[in-house]
Design an enzyme around this catalytic site. Structure first.
Site, short mmCIF file in Angstrom:
data_model
loop_
_atom_site.label_atom_id
_atom_site.label_comp_id
_atom_site.label_asym_id
_atom_site.label_seq_id
_atom_site.Cartn_x
_atom_site.Cartn_y
_atom_site.Cartn_z
N SER A 217 2.48 6.83 -45.82
CA SER A 217 3.43 6.83 -44.56
C SER A 217 3.82 5.97 -44.10
O SER A 217 4.37 4.92 -44.08
CB SER A 217 2.75 8.13 -44.33
OG SER A 217 3.93 8.92 -43.22
N GLU A 332 8.79 15.03 -51.34
CA GLU A 332 7.66 14.26 -50.39
C GLU A 332 8.26 15.35 -49.20
O GLU A 332 7.35 15.75 -48.27
CB GLU A 332 8.29 12.58 -49.78
CG GLU A 332 7.74 11.93 -50.71
CD GLU A 332 6.59 11.59 -50.57
OE1 GLU A 332 6.13 11.65 -49.70
OE2 GLU A 332 6.32 10.40 -51.15
N HIS A 423 4.16 15.41 -49.42
CA HIS A 423 4.35 14.21 -49.17
C HIS A 423 2.05 13.91 -49.01
O HIS A 423 1.91 14.99 -47.74
CB HIS A 423 4.65 14.07 -47.56
CG HIS A 423 4.40 12.83 -46.63
ND1 HIS A 423 4.76 11.67 -47.39
CD2 HIS A 423 3.66 12.15 -44.89
CE1 HIS A 423 4.57 10.78 -46.26
NE2 HIS A 423 3.79 11.43 -45.21
#
Length: 518
Positions: A217, A332, A423
């Site tokens: 991330s 995600e 995610h």
């Protein structure tokens, strides 16, 4: 007479052997068991850690001076030396972060952690973990990268870096050239941590010439920025980017607009007040406009012409190549579109908070086209996934492949009753941590969607093995072909993991590489 003449030479050889042994044992002094924990000598002084399971663990080692007082908004400075032995058995304070109502952490946050098997004469590969958190949250203690040390005899490192307005606030436009690098303090913290690794990791049994930097991330986006930062070149040989590329690097106009917004929320007309304002006030103010899904892309490194001298893809076309393993998760965006989120439902206005006024029309247009053939929320999540993560990752992979360094691309597709390919969900599989069974596991407990044991042990073992193989050898192993301009294949991790031609490589040549533009 001959024997008398040979005595000095024999004595010299004995002294040379003893000196060599003392040097070797001094370098790996951690291997000499101490009653209170292993001791290692760094360039700044000796540190004493603890033994946790099969690992020696050193927590809260300062890698730079505290960035407080006159060092606020300034590049990190080398850590001061100390006398005696410093205890490093507790994590250092995390970077200041929080909400409009409460904060946690401190400005004094530049600490790193090392997990290592017993050092030996043979140097081991090193993996350095860079945490995520939208550049406004997280810390180096919230990870299970230690599993590579425990399971794969790799030396693992993690570190904190300055976040939000303390780490990425553009001030050149407000305070002049002496603060020209203020917008990249967090990035320069990462460079300083890697420089510390370069200078000290051999004492912990690591090889400074076999360093992998790995992030997820915002951590992956920071690693992407390291790829285009000249000061970081030579400090690592390969990177792992999970759900992030170089899209967080902002132009100075966007970064300056964020600074003006912060000043407005603080009711300040003179930016010089930021130099002495209580840090808690900064964090509370930034949280009012850069929290939740709406703050995903507000902060990040700045294309300042100095720390980052060129647009990222331009720089990469002529820079020194490194090996790259990178990818995304299939869905995600679903992590950010739950009830109560600013982007829970399709909304053109909400897109402006996430992508900025200049970028949001591209995303809204793509949603309108996609929703003609799919249910609204399915189309919404697919488009957000593409524009937040996948588009930037594919562009970076193609740019790197055109220059011919090795690139391996993946997508995490696995879903069951517990796991969805949203995610951060791949992290539990990559780390493959036996939670609750290792003493070292207790040092990293924290909340997060990726915490705990992976729901499919077979897939977790496979993914961890590929990542460990890449860290140790520079290649992820059999069955995962490199991504090239002529062979655009991606490794799909699922119940039946396999390499396939890149599925639906979304392209929008009109969308800027920069994810958030004001």
């Amino acid at each position: 007479m001959a024997a008398a003449h040979s005595l000095p030479a024999y004595s010299f050889r004995i002294r040379l052997l003893l000196a060599t042994l003392l040097c070797w044992f001094g370098t790996i002094s951690a291997s000499l068991a101490q009653p209170d924990g292993p001791v290692v000598r760094t360039r700044q002084g000796k540190v004493q850690g603890s033994q946790q399971g099969s690992l020696w663990v050193f927590q809260g080692i300062p890698y730079a001076r505290p960035p407080v007082g006159p060092l606020r908004f300034r590049p990190p400075q080398p850590a001061a030396r100390w006398q005696g032995v410093k205890s490093t058995r507790l994590f250092g304070s995390k970077s200041l972060q929080g909400s409009a109502d409460a904060t946690q952490g401190q400005e004094d946050c530049l600490y790193l952690n090392v997990w290592t098997p017993a050092p030996t004469r043979q140097r081991r590969p090193v993996v350095v973990w860079v945490h995520g958190g939208a550049f406004t949250g997280g810390s180096g203690q919230e990870n299970d990268t230690w599993t590579f040390a425990a399971q794969d005899t790799v030396v693992a490192v993690s570190f904190n870096y300055r976040l939000g307005s303390l780490g990425f606030l553009e001030l050149d436009s407000q305070l002049g050239p002496q603060y020209a690098q203020a917008g990249n303090c967090g990035l320069l913290d990462a460079v300083a941590a890697l420089r510390w690794v370069r200078q000290n990791i051999a004492a912990f049994g690591g090889d400074p010439n076999r360093v992998t930097v790995m992030g997820e991330s915002a951590g992956a986006k920071l690693v992407g920025a390291l790829l285009v930062t000249p000061a970081a070149q030579g400090l690592f040989q390969q990177v792992i980017l999970e759900s992030g590329a170089v899209q967080a690097i902002r132009d100075t106009a966007t970064a300056a607009a964020v600074t003006r917004q912060l000043l407005q929320y603080l009711h300040l007309s003179d930016a010089r007040a930021l130099l002495t304002l209580p840090a808690d006030s900064l964090i509370r103010a930034q949280s009012r406009f850069a929290s939740g899904a709406g703050g995903l892309q507000v902060f990040g490194p700045v294309l300042d012409g100095k720390t980052i001298p060129q647009p990222p893809l331009t720089y990469l076309k002529t820079s020194r190549p490194v090996r790259v393993l990178m990818g995304t998760n299939r869905n995600e965006a679903e992590l950010f579109t739950g009830p109560g989120s600013v982007i829970a439902q399709p909304s053109e206005a909400a897109l402006q908070q996430v992508f900025g006024a200049r970028n949001s029309p591209y995303v809204w247009r793509a949603y309108q086209q996609t929703s003609q053939n799919q249910p609204a929320l399915v189309a919404w999540n697919a488009v957000l996934t593409d524009y937040l993560y996948r588009l930037a990752s594919y562009r970076l992979a193609l740019t790197l492949a055109e220059k011919s360094p090795p690139v391996w691309l993946y997508r995490f597709d696995y879903a069951d009753a517990v796991t969805r390919p949203i995610h951060a969900q791949e992290l539990a599989f990559v780390w493959n941590a036996p939670m609750g069974t290792s003493a070292a596991a207790t040092t990293t407990a924290a909340a997060g969607p990726w915490r705990g044991k992976a729901s499919n042990p077979t897939l977790a073992a496979l993914m961890h093995r590929h990542w460990a193989q890449f860290i140790k050898t520079g290649q992820p192993g059999v069955g995962w072909p490199a991504y090239t301009t002529s062979r655009r294949e991606v490794m799909l991790f699922d119940t039946n993991s396999r390499a396939e031609p890149l599925p639906a490589p979304y392209q929008d040549p009109t969308f800027p590489m920069q994810g958030y533009v004001r």
